[in-house]
Design a protein around this motif. Structure first.
Motif, mmCIF file in Angstrom:
data_model
loop_
_atom_site.group_PDB
_atom_site.id
_atom_site.type_symbol
_atom_site.label_atom_id
_atom_site.label_comp_id
_atom_site.label_asym_id
_atom_site.label_seq_id
_atom_site.Cartn_x
_atom_site.Cartn_y
_atom_site.Cartn_z
ATOM 1 N N HIS A 73 0.831 -1.194 0.000
ATOM 2 C CA HIS A 73 0.000 0.000 0.000
ATOM 3 C C HIS A 73 0.869 1.249 0.000
ATOM 4 C CE1 HIS A 73 -3.746 -2.137 0.629
ATOM 5 N NE2 HIS A 73 -3.039 -2.957 1.374
ATOM 6 N N GLY A 77 -5.854 7.633 -2.047
ATOM 7 C CA GLY A 77 -6.026 6.918 -3.309
ATOM 8 C C GLY A 77 -7.488 6.700 -3.669
ATOM 9 N N LEU A 91 -7.194 -1.021 -1.844
ATOM 10 C CA LEU A 91 -6.673 0.017 -0.942
ATOM 11 C C LEU A 91 -6.758 -0.411 0.522
ATOM 12 C CD1 LEU A 91 -8.358 3.168 -2.532
ATOM 13 C CD2 LEU A 91 -5.894 2.790 -2.390
ATOM 14 N N LEU A 96 -1.459 5.900 -5.297
ATOM 15 C CA LEU A 96 -1.757 4.466 -5.292
ATOM 16 C C LEU A 96 -0.515 3.601 -5.093
ATOM 17 C CD1 LEU A 96 -4.304 4.305 -8.285
ATOM 18 C CD2 LEU A 96 -4.845 4.268 -5.845
#
Length: 462
Positions: free
Chosen positions: A3, A15, A143, A208
């Protein structure tokens, strides 16, 4: 999965808001084009459309929207095995932008290449959408670590992005088309797609990290050393049966709901009194009612489910409520058809259409997010993508059927079609209520609050 720690906003990874923006403008692009597609095809005026019959236009609309929901099956597989999600989104976005700008190319009605260019544009849109649609939603799920209870909230925020894009689309593309002609509407859709691409290209790496860069199959192979596939257990088989049964009802719901872009769009253009004083409301604006109602009603309905606590209805009962809402929406359309009394020159009140869109939206909120969540609860992890593909596959069949139903308007008349859909929806709702206990048994506790950990939402590939 690694992550990117770029911080949070409103308690969620930043993100999420990058993906929210990417999806907002992509959905703007899709719905802008969808709002005017059938109107453009059937327009016979000098400055505009292709002059097709209503039947031809609605038939093509059904095939187009059907393919839009079918190609994510292939696009998801390509991303999982070869390209990875990020690359798929960029390639899909570029193809869709090319498609929208191809539709916006100027032509005259007598131009023999106009229809060819139109089909080329649609082909680019269908292929691009297949690469884009399944992968942006999967990245929202990526995410969050497994078991992170923020994930449901994240999808609610993401769903709002879809609907803000959709709301803007009908108003902006509808206004541009009314003032400058159909090509201006398609041009708006093209620019929307460009915004989506630019957001992804400039900010993805920052917010991201490496999410979506490695294909899922490569990640999975790295995790699973033995590579053995275990046979499905009885519990897993039962849960898969629930998904397949619910997919059947989903087809009934969307086949009715998707009249919005086709038959109801034409109804708003041809047979509805759209005058407010001296201002005529563009027909495409009605396409923005559904997202407008979603943005207002989604938080209300979400808090209602929470307030109900243990009395909250289970998924099959919520699906039944969706069917009854769909029927109520078409009861409004029956009212409009009765007001016409068989005289197609009579213009009906726009309140009928507004009522229909309101009830359809309540139905969508009882079915769409609930269904996506249900699939992620019930599908075995190794079949989660496939089952989500099957879910979109049900949408594809429904969209094709919707086009076929709508194209029968000339033979059957609006009253017969609206009544037929309303009656079918009521029958489907009653059937769901009768089946609900059996379906809940087959879920083996997947919907109870004290689930095993492995039963909880594992992935969210909307």
């Amino acid at each position: 999965m690694s992550h990117n720690n770029s911080g949070t906003l409103l308690g969620h990874p930043k993100g999420l808001f990058l993906l929210f923006g990417t999806e907002l403008w992509e959905r703007f692009s899709y719905y802008a084009m969808r709002a005017i597609l059938v109107l453009y095809l059937t327009d016979k005026t000098i400055d505009g459309g292709l002059g097709w019959t209503t039947q031809e236009a609605l038939s093509l609309y059904g095939i187009y929207t059907g393919l839009v929901y079918f190609t994510p099956l292939i696009g998801g597989w390509i991303a999982d095995n070869f390209l990875g999600q990020r690359r798929s989104i960029i390639i899909g976005g570029v193809l869709m932008a090319i498609g929208q700008f191809t539709l916006a190319l100027p032509h005259s009605v007598v131009d023999p290449h106009a229809v060819k260019a139109f089909y080329v544009g649609l082909t680019f849109l269908i292929i691009g959408n297949g690469l884009f649609k399944p992968n942006i939603s999967t990245m929202v799920g990526d995410l969050y670590e497994e078991g992170d209870n923020r994930r449901d909230g994240a999808f609610t925020i993401f769903y709002m992005g879809i609907n803000i894009g959709s709301l803007l689309a009908g108003v902006i593309a509808g206004t541009a088309s009314a003032v400058y002609g159909w090509k201006a509407g398609f041009l708006c859709a093209g620019f929307g797609m460009l915004f989506s691409l630019l957001i992804q290209l400039f900010f993805a790496q920052r917010y991201l990290g490496n999410i979506g860069t490695v294909p899922a199959a490569v990640r999975d192979a790295a995790k699973n050393a033995s590579g053995k596939k275990e046979p499905l257990t009885k519990v897993e088989r039962d849960r898969l049966k629930v998904i397949m049964v619910m997919c059947t009802f989903v087809i009934v719901f969307w086949a009715g709901f998707e009249q919005a872009g086709g038959l109801m769009n034409i109804y708003s253009q041809e047979y509805t009194n759209r005058m407010i004083g001296s201002f005529e409301v563009p027909a495409a604006w009605f396409q923005s009612l559904n997202p407008f109602f979603i943005i207002i009603c989604a938080p209300i309905l979400a808090s209602l489910w929470v307030k109900m606590g243990k009395k909250e209805p289970n998924s099959p009962v919520k699906f039944a409520l969706a069917m009854f809402s769909l029927a109520l929406g078409f009861a409004c359309m029956i009212g409009a058809a009765l007001e016409q009394g068989g005289d197609m020159t009579v213009k009906t009140s726009m309140l009928w259409l507004i009522g229909a869109y309101f009830f359809h939206t309540i139905g969508e909120l009882c079915l769409s997010p609930i269904g996506l969540s249900m699939v992620t609860k019930l599908a075995p992890l190794r079949l989660a993508s496939l089952m989500m593909g099957a879910w979109f596959g049900a949408n594809a069949i429904a969209n094709y059927i919707a086009g076929e139903i709508g194209s029968r308007i000339g033979e059957a008349g609006p009253l017969a079609i609206f009544s037929g859909i309303a009656i079918t929806a009521v029958i489907a709702g009653v059937l769901l209520l009768l089946l609900s206990n059996t379906l809940i048994n087959w879920m083996h506790g997947a919907e109870s609050s004290n689930d095993d950990e492995h039963v909880e939402v594992k992935t969210a590939e909307a």
